[in-house]
Design a protein around this motif. Structure first.
Motif, PDB file in Angstrom:
ATOM      1  N   UNK A 132      33.682   3.270 -22.232  1.00 36.38           N
ATOM      2  CA  UNK A 132      33.597   2.521 -23.264  1.00 36.38           C
ATOM      3  C   UNK A 132      33.217   0.997 -22.784  1.00 36.38           C
ATOM      4  N   UNK A 133      33.491   0.832 -21.688  1.00 38.35           N
ATOM      5  CA  UNK A 133      33.181  -0.486 -21.074  1.00 38.35           C
ATOM      6  C   UNK A 133      31.897  -0.796 -20.389  1.00 38.35           C
ATOM      7  N   UNK A 134      30.982  -1.543 -21.048  1.00 37.66           N
ATOM      8  CA  UNK A 134      29.576  -1.437 -20.430  1.00 37.66           C
ATOM      9  C   UNK A 134      29.252  -3.020 -20.383  1.00 37.66           C
ATOM     10  N   UNK A 135      28.094  -3.256 -19.685  1.00 39.43           N
ATOM     11  CA  UNK A 135      27.917  -4.858 -19.454  1.00 39.43           C
ATOM     12  C   UNK A 135      26.006  -4.549 -19.831  1.00 39.43           C
ATOM     13  N   UNK A 136      25.844  -5.650 -20.218  1.00 41.74           N
ATOM     14  CA  UNK A 136      24.055  -5.981 -20.431  1.00 41.74           C
ATOM     15  C   UNK A 136      23.489  -5.910 -19.220  1.00 41.74           C
ATOM     16  N   UNK A 137      22.179  -5.972 -19.205  1.00 46.23           N
ATOM     17  CA  UNK A 137      21.180  -5.911 -17.997  1.00 46.23           C
ATOM     18  C   UNK A 137      20.028  -6.616 -18.240  1.00 46.23           C
ATOM     19  N   UNK A 138      19.019  -6.764 -17.246  1.00 50.08           N
ATOM     20  CA  UNK A 138      17.803  -7.514 -17.718  1.00 50.08           C
ATOM     21  C   UNK A 138      16.838  -6.463 -17.221  1.00 50.08           C
ATOM     22  N   UNK A 139      15.917  -6.297 -18.042  1.00 50.73           N
ATOM     23  CA  UNK A 139      14.603  -5.589 -17.623  1.00 50.73           C
ATOM     24  C   UNK A 139      13.521  -6.457 -16.749  1.00 50.73           C
ATOM     25  N   UNK A 140      12.848  -5.863 -16.063  1.00 48.57           N
ATOM     26  CA  UNK A 140      11.900  -6.755 -15.169  1.00 48.57           C
ATOM     27  C   UNK A 140      11.054  -7.994 -15.888  1.00 48.57           C
ATOM     28  N   UNK A 141      10.882  -7.727 -17.006  1.00 48.18           N
ATOM     29  CA  UNK A 141      10.182  -8.754 -17.715  1.00 48.18           C
ATOM     30  C   UNK A 141      11.231  -9.948 -18.331  1.00 48.18           C
ATOM     31  N   UNK A 142      12.651  -9.912 -18.142  1.00 47.47           N
ATOM     32  CA  UNK A 142      13.393 -10.596 -18.341  1.00 47.47           C
ATOM     33  C   UNK A 142      14.249 -10.582 -19.595  1.00 47.47           C
ATOM     34  N   UNK A 143      13.771  -9.374 -20.544  1.00 45.00           N
ATOM     35  CA  UNK A 143      14.570  -8.991 -21.560  1.00 45.00           C
ATOM     36  C   UNK A 143      16.018  -8.683 -21.304  1.00 45.00           C
ATOM     37  N   UNK A 144      16.975  -9.121 -22.367  1.00 47.28           N
ATOM     38  CA  UNK A 144      18.219  -8.582 -22.006  1.00 47.28           C
ATOM     39  C   UNK A 144      18.463  -7.342 -22.537  1.00 47.28           C
ATOM     40  N   UNK A 145      19.035  -6.339 -22.336  1.00 50.11           N
ATOM     41  CA  UNK A 145      19.105  -5.177 -22.859  1.00 50.11           C
ATOM     42  C   UNK A 145      20.505  -4.528 -22.765  1.00 50.11           C
ATOM     43  N   UNK A 146      20.825  -3.536 -23.454  1.00 56.21           N
ATOM     44  CA  UNK A 146      22.292  -2.713 -23.269  1.00 56.21           C
ATOM     45  C   UNK A 146      22.027  -1.161 -23.215  1.00 56.21           C
ATOM     46  N   UNK A 147      20.899  -0.714 -23.332  1.00 58.48           N
ATOM     47  CA  UNK A 147      20.506   0.638 -22.864  1.00 58.48           C
ATOM     48  C   UNK A 147      19.314   0.681 -22.167  1.00 58.48           C
ATOM     49  N   UNK A 148      19.172   1.607 -21.186  1.00 54.45           N
ATOM     50  CA  UNK A 148      17.750   1.939 -20.337  1.00 54.45           C
ATOM     51  C   UNK A 148      17.073   3.196 -20.819  1.00 54.45           C
ATOM     52  N   UNK A 149      15.895   3.384 -20.887  1.00 58.12           N
ATOM     53  CA  UNK A 149      14.795   2.345 -21.033  1.00 58.12           C
ATOM     54  C   UNK A 149      14.633   1.813 -22.109  1.00 58.12           C
ATOM     55  N   UNK A 150      15.343   2.163 -23.171  1.00 59.98           N
ATOM     56  CA  UNK A 150      14.769   1.515 -24.649  1.00 59.98           C
ATOM     57  C   UNK A 150      15.199   0.185 -25.004  1.00 59.98           C
TER      58      UNK A 150
END
Length: 257
Positions: A236-254
């Motif tokens: 239940x505890x998750x953190x956001x991350x950044x795609x190589x193009x700089x986008x802030x994301x919550x799920x990979x790869x969507x």
């Protein structure tokens, strides 16, 4: 005049003999090599480093020759690799070929990963030595898998490449792509490495991401700055991350749910 005509005929015969010997010599040299082919996924390149060792009974040191990459954008390449060579009077025989695989996963120069495969030439059969087919190339199958992870405090996505051998049933093995073959019968034959790309990417660290219908979520671990971010059984505890193009994301790869 007769002597001059005879001399011309002799010279012509000698030239023809020399040319025939040269052609014959070239053909003999050609049989002392084999053709290596590689079939690659898109955005992959490969180069070969050939390793030679002293022939039996000789004391000269080993040697290696580096073959250059294939032309950019080419997914099927072919190299002719000599089975023997002579340097400064020393006879050497080919022992192995290390294949340097480069896969690109992004547009930037550093968006790439390196992996190796190998071919081994054996003088005696072993349990893993592959026999030559009656006709056609000797084919080694391999699969390249992309693993994703995050790096740095801002958790940028990076990818790691791994290429492994496939058995006759298409099952991924622990060994590197490639394999071993007998020297006897190799001259003049074709050896082919066929690499495919796994359809889905996987986390580099299995217990740091959780898969949902929308994609993979990165676990928080011990906190937002946790380098590995292992889940520790929490989903239940998750953190956001950044795609190589700089986008802030919550799920990979969507990126977004």
């Amino acid at each position: 005049m007769h002597i001059q005509h005879f001399t011309h005929q002799c010279l012509r015969a000698v030239c023809i003999s020399v040319m025939a010997w040269a052609v014959s010599g070239c053909s003999l040299l050609q049989t002392e090599s084999f053709n290596f082919q590689a079939e690659l996924p898109e955005n992959f390149t490969i180069s070969a480093t050939t390793y030679y060792d002293a022939a039996s009974g000789e004391s000269c040191p080993g040697h290696k020759v580096i073959k250059s990459d294939q032309p950019k954008g080419t997914q099927l390449i072919e190299l002719k690799l000599p089975l023997t060579e002579k340097v400064k009077g020393c006879s050497r025989v080919l022992k192995s070929v290390v294949l340097n695989i480069k896969g690109r996963w992004g547009e930037r120069e550093l968006d790439m990963s390196l992996q190796k495969a190998a071919l081994y030439i054996r003088d005696e059969p072993t349990e893993t030595t592959r026999p030559f087919p009656a006709s056609g190339p000797l084919v080694f199958q391999g699969q390249c898998q992309w693993f994703f992870r995050t790096v740095g405090s801002r958790r940028f996505i990076r990818k790691i490449l791994q290429c492994r051998a496939l058995d006759a049933n298409g099952i991924v093995q622990k060994s590197l792509a490639g394999g071993s073959m007998l020297r006897d019968g190799l001259a003049g034959r074709t050896v082919k490495l066929v690499l495919t790309e796994a359809k889905e990417e996987e986390p580099a660290f299995g217990d740091s991401w959780v898969k949902f219908p929308a994609g993979w979520k990165r676990c928080m671990g011990k906190g937002p700055d946790d380098f590995y971010g292992f889940c520790y059984g929490k989903t239940t505890d998750f953190v956001p991350f950044k795609m190589p193009d700089g986008r802030d994301c919550t799920v990979y790869p969507n990126c977004t749910e």
